[in-house]
Design a protein around this motif. Sequence first.
Motif, PDB file in Angstrom:
ATOM      1  N   GLY A   1      42.453  49.547  38.854  1.00 31.98           N
ATOM      2  CA  GLY A   1      42.974  48.365  39.546  1.00 31.98           C
ATOM      3  C   GLY A   1      41.869  47.439  39.996  1.00 31.98           C
ATOM      4  O   GLY A   1      41.997  46.203  39.922  1.00 31.98           O
ATOM      5  N   SER A   2      40.744  48.011  40.452  1.00 30.03           N
ATOM      6  CA  SER A   2      39.615  47.206  40.888  1.00 30.03           C
ATOM      7  C   SER A   2      39.015  46.416  39.733  1.00 30.03           C
ATOM      8  O   SER A   2      38.700  45.221  39.874  1.00 30.03           O
ATOM      9  CB  SER A   2      38.552  48.120  41.512  1.00 30.03           C
ATOM     10  OG  SER A   2      37.384  47.398  41.831  1.00 30.03           O
ATOM     11  N   ILE A   3      38.869  47.056  38.566  1.00 24.71           N
ATOM     12  CA  ILE A   3      38.290  46.377  37.403  1.00 24.71           C
ATOM     13  C   ILE A   3      39.169  45.207  36.976  1.00 24.71           C
ATOM     14  O   ILE A   3      38.686  44.090  36.743  1.00 24.71           O
ATOM     15  CB  ILE A   3      38.117  47.370  36.239  1.00 24.71           C
ATOM     16  CG1 ILE A   3      37.091  48.442  36.594  1.00 24.71           C
ATOM     17  CG2 ILE A   3      37.700  46.636  34.971  1.00 24.71           C
ATOM     18  CD1 ILE A   3      37.012  49.560  35.582  1.00 24.71           C
TER      19      ILE A   3
ATOM     20  N   VAL B   1      28.215  33.853  43.988  1.00 28.42           N
ATOM     21  CA  VAL B   1      29.591  33.896  44.480  1.00 28.42           C
ATOM     22  C   VAL B   1      30.386  34.970  43.746  1.00 28.42           C
ATOM     23  O   VAL B   1      31.197  35.693  44.356  1.00 28.42           O
ATOM     24  CB  VAL B   1      30.272  32.514  44.337  1.00 28.42           C
ATOM     25  CG1 VAL B   1      31.761  32.613  44.685  1.00 28.42           C
ATOM     26  CG2 VAL B   1      29.599  31.495  45.246  1.00 28.42           C
ATOM     27  N   THR B   2      30.156  35.112  42.438  1.00 24.83           N
ATOM     28  CA  THR B   2      30.888  36.160  41.710  1.00 24.83           C
ATOM     29  C   THR B   2      30.485  37.551  42.202  1.00 24.83           C
ATOM     30  O   THR B   2      31.310  38.460  42.221  1.00 24.83           O
ATOM     31  CB  THR B   2      30.635  36.058  40.192  1.00 24.83           C
ATOM     32  OG1 THR B   2      29.228  36.102  39.925  1.00 24.83           O
ATOM     33  CG2 THR B   2      31.229  34.779  39.632  1.00 24.83           C
ATOM     34  N   VAL B   3      29.208  37.702  42.601  1.00 27.11           N
ATOM     35  CA  VAL B   3      28.794  38.986  43.171  1.00 27.11           C
ATOM     36  C   VAL B   3      29.583  39.272  44.442  1.00 27.11           C
ATOM     37  O   VAL B   3      30.112  40.379  44.637  1.00 27.11           O
ATOM     38  CB  VAL B   3      27.279  38.993  43.483  1.00 27.11           C
ATOM     39  CG1 VAL B   3      26.901  40.256  44.262  1.00 27.11           C
ATOM     40  CG2 VAL B   3      26.472  38.932  42.207  1.00 27.11           C
TER      41      VAL B   3
ATOM     42  N   LEU C   1      32.293  42.210  45.081  1.00 22.49           N
ATOM     43  CA  LEU C   1      32.129  43.212  46.129  1.00 22.49           C
ATOM     44  C   LEU C   1      33.334  43.248  47.066  1.00 22.49           C
ATOM     45  O   LEU C   1      33.745  44.316  47.525  1.00 22.49           O
ATOM     46  CB  LEU C   1      30.853  42.936  46.924  1.00 22.49           C
ATOM     47  CG  LEU C   1      29.539  43.366  46.264  1.00 22.49           C
ATOM     48  CD1 LEU C   1      28.355  42.945  47.114  1.00 22.49           C
ATOM     49  CD2 LEU C   1      29.520  44.879  46.040  1.00 22.49           C
ATOM     50  N   ILE C   2      33.902  42.083  47.354  1.00 24.67           N
ATOM     51  CA  ILE C   2      35.072  42.030  48.230  1.00 24.67           C
ATOM     52  C   ILE C   2      36.256  42.745  47.581  1.00 24.67           C
ATOM     53  O   ILE C   2      36.948  43.559  48.212  1.00 24.67           O
ATOM     54  CB  ILE C   2      35.430  40.567  48.562  1.00 24.67           C
ATOM     55  CG1 ILE C   2      34.354  39.956  49.480  1.00 24.67           C
ATOM     56  CG2 ILE C   2      36.808  40.479  49.219  1.00 24.67           C
ATOM     57  CD1 ILE C   2      34.509  38.464  49.692  1.00 24.67           C
TER      58      ILE C   2
ATOM     59  N   PHE D   1      39.523  47.883  47.259  1.00 21.86           N
ATOM     60  CA  PHE D   1      40.071  49.055  46.569  1.00 21.86           C
ATOM     61  C   PHE D   1      39.392  50.335  47.061  1.00 21.86           C
ATOM     62  O   PHE D   1      40.052  51.376  47.202  1.00 21.86           O
ATOM     63  CB  PHE D   1      39.899  48.905  45.055  1.00 21.86           C
ATOM     64  CG  PHE D   1      40.974  48.083  44.405  1.00 21.86           C
ATOM     65  CD1 PHE D   1      42.132  48.671  43.923  1.00 21.86           C
ATOM     66  CD2 PHE D   1      40.848  46.703  44.291  1.00 21.86           C
ATOM     67  CE1 PHE D   1      43.132  47.915  43.323  1.00 21.86           C
ATOM     68  CE2 PHE D   1      41.836  45.930  43.693  1.00 21.86           C
ATOM     69  CZ  PHE D   1      42.988  46.542  43.214  1.00 21.86           C
ATOM     70  N   ALA D   2      38.081  50.276  47.319  1.00 21.58           N
ATOM     71  CA  ALA D   2      37.379  51.448  47.831  1.00 21.58           C
ATOM     72  C   ALA D   2      37.891  51.840  49.208  1.00 21.58           C
ATOM     73  O   ALA D   2      38.068  53.033  49.508  1.00 21.58           O
ATOM     74  CB  ALA D   2      35.875  51.167  47.890  1.00 21.58           C
ATOM     75  N   LEU D   3      38.153  50.847  50.060  1.00 21.56           N
ATOM     76  CA  LEU D   3      38.664  51.124  51.400  1.00 21.56           C
ATOM     77  C   LEU D   3      40.048  51.765  51.326  1.00 21.56           C
ATOM     78  O   LEU D   3      40.345  52.732  52.045  1.00 21.56           O
ATOM     79  CB  LEU D   3      38.711  49.827  52.209  1.00 21.56           C
ATOM     80  CG  LEU D   3      39.162  49.948  53.669  1.00 21.56           C
ATOM     81  CD1 LEU D   3      38.230  50.867  54.445  1.00 21.56           C
ATOM     82  CD2 LEU D   3      39.224  48.564  54.320  1.00 21.56           C
TER      83      LEU D   3
END
Length: 360
Positions: free
Chosen positions: A110-112, A283-285, A289-290, A295-297
């Motif tokens: 989902g994150s990807i 900005v894409t970085v 990360l956001i 998703f990690a949280l």
Amino acid sequence: MNDQPTPAGPPADRLGRLPVAIWRSGTPAALLIGAAGGAGFCLLGLPAAWISGAMVAVAAAALAGAVVDMPGWLRQLAFMVLGFSMGANITPAALARIALWPASLLFLAGSIATTTLTLSAYLRIVHRWDPATAAFSAVPGAFTYLLAMAMRSRADVPRVAVTQLIRLLVLTALLPLLLGALAQAAGAPLAAPTGNAGPVELVLVLAACGLVGMICERLDLPAGTLLGAMFASFLIHGGGLTDARLPPGLLIPGYVVTGTFVGLRFKGVSLRLILETSIAGLVTVMLGLIVSGAFALAAARLLDLPLDQLLLAYAPGGVDVMAIMALALALDPAFVGVHHALRFLALSVVLPIWLRRHIE
């Protein structure tokens, strides 16, 4: 007229010129610059200092036009040693949670997908990039494979390469700081066991891990040398065949070589193009990360896994650098390495389908 070739000179003369030839190759300069950058970051007390410091210093030197380079065999040797140490430091406590890995991989998928769609839309809408360049620049990871595809597409390949390189550079420098700030909240790091095996046993185990790593590399597996050596080391140590381990201080050269390898990717890159692309790249970085952090949280709360470990596993970086960073930060290298390897394999399958409309 004499057409005979000029003699190369006696062996002593050739040996005398060897140090000059080695220096002109750029390898000593790259490693010295990388070591100096790592030492500087270490003096500042920064986490994963030898990797990130070497990377920043060598990238700056490459952009300034310094003659820096590194042979592929040296990188593979470092990956073999680091993979051995990663496998030796995988603890039973970490493997006890292996049943949670499939659920975590669903969050990674989902994150990807969310990261790629978000970054592509941002680059098209805000920076007015053409759809092909935006799509290739938005993919999180699989750098070499992605560029090979981009060269057969309508995308602006230099812009894609610079955007991806900026992302890798910033991630490698920024993630250790972020994870260091979250260290206490994320829980205690994995303990690094110590061993008392003799030098002969250590060399034999290293050779076995290197052999498996080379086989995986020849099979074109993602980060084959690193992950192959890691899993071979895990099987050998997990099976109780040895407790051979390297002292943490001896891993520093491997970290320096890794950081140098990343920094060298900026060799030959136009500084003007970097400046033109810097805002979009930065900005894409942050957006990446956001999204991956969200998703990690969610995965950390639902699966009861360490947040810092998930952040590194979901970060849009390369499998080799992220797995080695897990070792440097005393996180679970198997968890991080497997997640990034499967990310690469998934992207290898999905990208030709998703990007087929941009391929010429």
